[in-house]
Design a protein around this motif. Structure first.
Motif, PDB file in Angstrom:
ATOM      1  N   LEU A   1      27.162  34.997  96.512  1.00 35.32           N
ATOM      2  CA  LEU A   1      28.429  35.731  96.482  1.00 35.32           C
ATOM      3  C   LEU A   1      28.518  36.632  95.258  1.00 35.32           C
ATOM      4  O   LEU A   1      29.025  37.759  95.343  1.00 35.32           O
ATOM      5  CB  LEU A   1      29.604  34.756  96.510  1.00 35.32           C
ATOM      6  CG  LEU A   1      29.725  33.879  97.759  1.00 35.32           C
ATOM      7  CD1 LEU A   1      30.938  32.967  97.652  1.00 35.32           C
ATOM      8  CD2 LEU A   1      29.797  34.717  99.022  1.00 35.32           C
ATOM      9  N   GLN A   2      27.999  36.163  94.129  1.00 38.17           N
ATOM     10  CA  GLN A   2      28.011  36.982  92.921  1.00 38.17           C
ATOM     11  C   GLN A   2      27.149  38.226  93.106  1.00 38.17           C
ATOM     12  O   GLN A   2      27.536  39.337  92.710  1.00 38.17           O
ATOM     13  CB  GLN A   2      27.523  36.177  91.716  1.00 38.17           C
ATOM     14  CG  GLN A   2      27.602  36.926  90.396  1.00 38.17           C
ATOM     15  CD  GLN A   2      29.030  37.299  90.041  1.00 38.17           C
ATOM     16  OE1 GLN A   2      29.887  36.434  89.909  1.00 38.17           O
ATOM     17  NE2 GLN A   2      29.300  38.602  89.890  1.00 38.17           N
ATOM     18  N   THR A   3      25.970  38.046  93.702  1.00 36.91           N
ATOM     19  CA  THR A   3      25.090  39.186  93.964  1.00 36.91           C
ATOM     20  C   THR A   3      25.781  40.212  94.847  1.00 36.91           C
ATOM     21  O   THR A   3      25.719  41.423  94.584  1.00 36.91           O
ATOM     22  CB  THR A   3      23.792  38.709  94.633  1.00 36.91           C
ATOM     23  OG1 THR A   3      23.091  37.841  93.740  1.00 36.91           O
ATOM     24  CG2 THR A   3      22.889  39.885  94.995  1.00 36.91           C
ATOM     25  N   LEU A   4      26.453  39.747  95.889  1.00 37.24           N
ATOM     26  CA  LEU A   4      27.130  40.662  96.809  1.00 37.24           C
ATOM     27  C   LEU A   4      28.344  41.321  96.159  1.00 37.24           C
ATOM     28  O   LEU A   4      28.636  42.489  96.438  1.00 37.24           O
ATOM     29  CB  LEU A   4      27.539  39.901  98.073  1.00 37.24           C
ATOM     30  CG  LEU A   4      26.369  39.383  98.915  1.00 37.24           C
ATOM     31  CD1 LEU A   4      26.860  38.493 100.038  1.00 37.24           C
ATOM     32  CD2 LEU A   4      25.535  40.532  99.457  1.00 37.24           C
TER      33      LEU A   4
ATOM     34  N   GLN B   1      27.289  44.196  94.045  1.00 37.62           N
ATOM     35  CA  GLN B   1      26.972  45.380  94.849  1.00 37.62           C
ATOM     36  C   GLN B   1      28.191  45.919  95.589  1.00 37.62           C
ATOM     37  O   GLN B   1      28.064  46.809  96.432  1.00 37.62           O
ATOM     38  CB  GLN B   1      25.860  45.034  95.840  1.00 37.62           C
ATOM     39  CG  GLN B   1      24.557  44.645  95.154  1.00 37.62           C
ATOM     40  CD  GLN B   1      23.500  44.201  96.140  1.00 37.62           C
ATOM     41  OE1 GLN B   1      23.284  44.836  97.167  1.00 37.62           O
ATOM     42  NE2 GLN B   1      22.839  43.108  95.839  1.00 37.62           N
ATOM     43  N   LYS B   2      29.378  45.341  95.269  1.00 40.89           N
ATOM     44  CA  LYS B   2      30.642  45.796  95.843  1.00 40.89           C
ATOM     45  C   LYS B   2      30.686  45.635  97.366  1.00 40.89           C
ATOM     46  O   LYS B   2      31.333  46.415  98.083  1.00 40.89           O
ATOM     47  CB  LYS B   2      30.940  47.245  95.442  1.00 40.89           C
ATOM     48  CG  LYS B   2      31.108  47.433  93.940  1.00 40.89           C
ATOM     49  CD  LYS B   2      31.444  48.859  93.591  1.00 40.89           C
ATOM     50  CE  LYS B   2      31.795  49.086  92.127  1.00 40.89           C
ATOM     51  NZ  LYS B   2      31.293  48.155  91.146  1.00 40.89           N
ATOM     52  N   LEU B   3      30.002  44.596  97.868  1.00 42.95           N
ATOM     53  CA  LEU B   3      29.997  44.318  99.296  1.00 42.95           C
ATOM     54  C   LEU B   3      31.037  43.279  99.686  1.00 42.95           C
ATOM     55  O   LEU B   3      31.328  43.110 100.877  1.00 42.95           O
ATOM     56  CB  LEU B   3      28.600  43.860  99.746  1.00 42.95           C
ATOM     57  CG  LEU B   3      27.508  44.918  99.587  1.00 42.95           C
ATOM     58  CD1 LEU B   3      26.146  44.327  99.883  1.00 42.95           C
ATOM     59  CD2 LEU B   3      27.786  46.115 100.474  1.00 42.95           C
TER      60      LEU B   3
ATOM     61  N   ALA C   1      35.239  34.031  99.042  1.00 41.93           N
ATOM     62  CA  ALA C   1      35.211  35.485  98.901  1.00 41.93           C
ATOM     63  C   ALA C   1      36.031  36.108 100.010  1.00 41.93           C
ATOM     64  O   ALA C   1      36.299  35.489 101.045  1.00 41.93           O
ATOM     65  CB  ALA C   1      33.776  36.006  98.938  1.00 41.93           C
ATOM     66  N   VAL C   2      36.421  37.352  99.793  1.00 44.60           N
ATOM     67  CA  VAL C   2      37.122  38.133 100.807  1.00 44.60           C
ATOM     68  C   VAL C   2      36.372  39.438 101.014  1.00 44.60           C
ATOM     69  O   VAL C   2      35.509  39.816 100.216  1.00 44.60           O
ATOM     70  CB  VAL C   2      38.589  38.421 100.395  1.00 44.60           C
ATOM     71  CG1 VAL C   2      39.375  37.139 100.281  1.00 44.60           C
ATOM     72  CG2 VAL C   2      38.639  39.205  99.079  1.00 44.60           C
TER      73      VAL C   2
ATOM     74  N   SER D   1      36.835  50.863 102.984  1.00 43.25           N
ATOM     75  CA  SER D   1      35.881  51.973 102.946  1.00 43.25           C
ATOM     76  C   SER D   1      34.438  51.488 102.921  1.00 43.25           C
ATOM     77  O   SER D   1      33.513  52.246 103.186  1.00 43.25           O
ATOM     78  CB  SER D   1      36.143  52.860 101.721  1.00 43.25           C
ATOM     79  OG  SER D   1      35.956  52.104 100.523  1.00 43.25           O
ATOM     80  N   GLN D   2      34.216  50.209 102.596  1.00 43.99           N
ATOM     81  CA  GLN D   2      32.860  49.681 102.534  1.00 43.99           C
ATOM     82  C   GLN D   2      32.479  49.139 103.923  1.00 43.99           C
ATOM     83  O   GLN D   2      32.544  47.951 104.204  1.00 43.99           O
ATOM     84  CB  GLN D   2      32.785  48.548 101.484  1.00 43.99           C
ATOM     85  CG  GLN D   2      31.378  48.002 101.264  1.00 43.99           C
ATOM     86  CD  GLN D   2      30.431  49.057 100.752  1.00 43.99           C
ATOM     87  OE1 GLN D   2      30.724  49.776  99.822  1.00 43.99           O
ATOM     88  NE2 GLN D   2      29.278  49.161 101.375  1.00 43.99           N
TER      89      GLN D   2
END
Length: 265
Positions: free
Chosen positions: A42-45, A48-50, A58-59, A64-65
């Protein structure tokens, strides 16, 4: 990134995109890994602003992504995409061939099948496909040049367009993010759409490859209308009503379970 982790991350992104939020503890139990492993994913994602991390999970990221980087799409619908790639390969005409390939996970799988072909010239704007094909001694490879898009590994923009405009392709296999009777072929980025449209226009015969999740979907940027397409190759999960509408628009639709043979171009 290991294949197991890539599959897990792809599943996490699909889940948060569909549900809006995810729970780290539930994910750890589902994938059989530790909570710490999920937190690292989750931190990696988030980096990367995913997605956006929350306490315990996480949410989804901002609306826009919408486009996942291609490295996270390889695990989605893998079996369906592999079957589509094999069918598209079988539809290619025998003998010397000038073939255009856009970027995409399904076109990349198709590229891996080309090692058995001879007298083949491949034109591509996809960096990952070019890296794969550069190792094949019996194949001539032409890259377009252009500006890279990290989401799709494609080279796009005026440089790519100028290269393509100087070439004549017998067949182009086009990867898309959406295809519908109303919207035609679409993708997430307008510049990428223009480059893919340029490749499509330079081809005498156009094959579109799209798994069932993309059928009936309309994305931001139009690549081309359905009148530009000869064959759509998809899989059994595609919406049958949408496929019928696409057929009525004049496109031959072939499913990976369908014995229909549209013939060779």
């Amino acid at each position: 990134m290991s294949r197991r982790r890539a599959d897990r991350v792809s599943a996490i992104l699909s889940r948060v995109s569909g549900d809006g939020s995810i729970d780290a503890g539930s994910l750890a139990a589902e994938f059989g890994v530790s909570a710490a492993t999920i937190r690292r994913d989750l931190q990696t994602l988030e980096d990367q602003k995913l997605l956006a991390r929350t306490h315990g999970g996480a949410v989804a990221a901002s609306p826009s992504q919408l486009e996942l980087p291609v490295r996270y799409r390889t695990g989605q619908h893998r079996e369906a995409k592999a079957a589509i790639a094999r069918l598209a390969f079988d539809l290619l005409p025998h003998g010397p061939l000038i073939l255009g390939l856009t970027g995409g996970t399904t076109t990349h799988l198709l590229a891996r099948l080309l090692a058995t072909r001879v007298d083949l010239t491949v034109v591509t704007n996809a960096v990952n496909i070019a890296a794969e094909l550069a190792l094949l001694p019996r194949l001539k490879l032409i890259m377009t040049g252009g500006v890279t898009r990290t989401q799709s590994y494609e080279l796009v923009g005026p440089i790519a367009d100028r290269t393509l405009n100087g070439l004549h392709l017998q067949v182009a296999v086009i990867g898309v993010d959406g295809v519908s009777a109303a919207g035609g072929l679409t993708t997430h980025d307008d510049i990428e759409a223009n480059t893919n449209a340029t490749m499509l226009r330079r081809a005498a015969h156009v094959i579109v490859v799209a798994d069932g999740s993309k059928i009936g979907r309309n994305c931001l940027a139009t690549i081309a209308p359905l009148t530009s397409v000869a064959v759509l190759v998809t899989d059994p999960t595609a919406d049958p009503l949408e496929l019928e509408a696409i057929r009525l628009a004049g496109v031959t639709v072939v499913s990976s379970h369908d014995p229909e043979d549209p013939g060779h171009p």
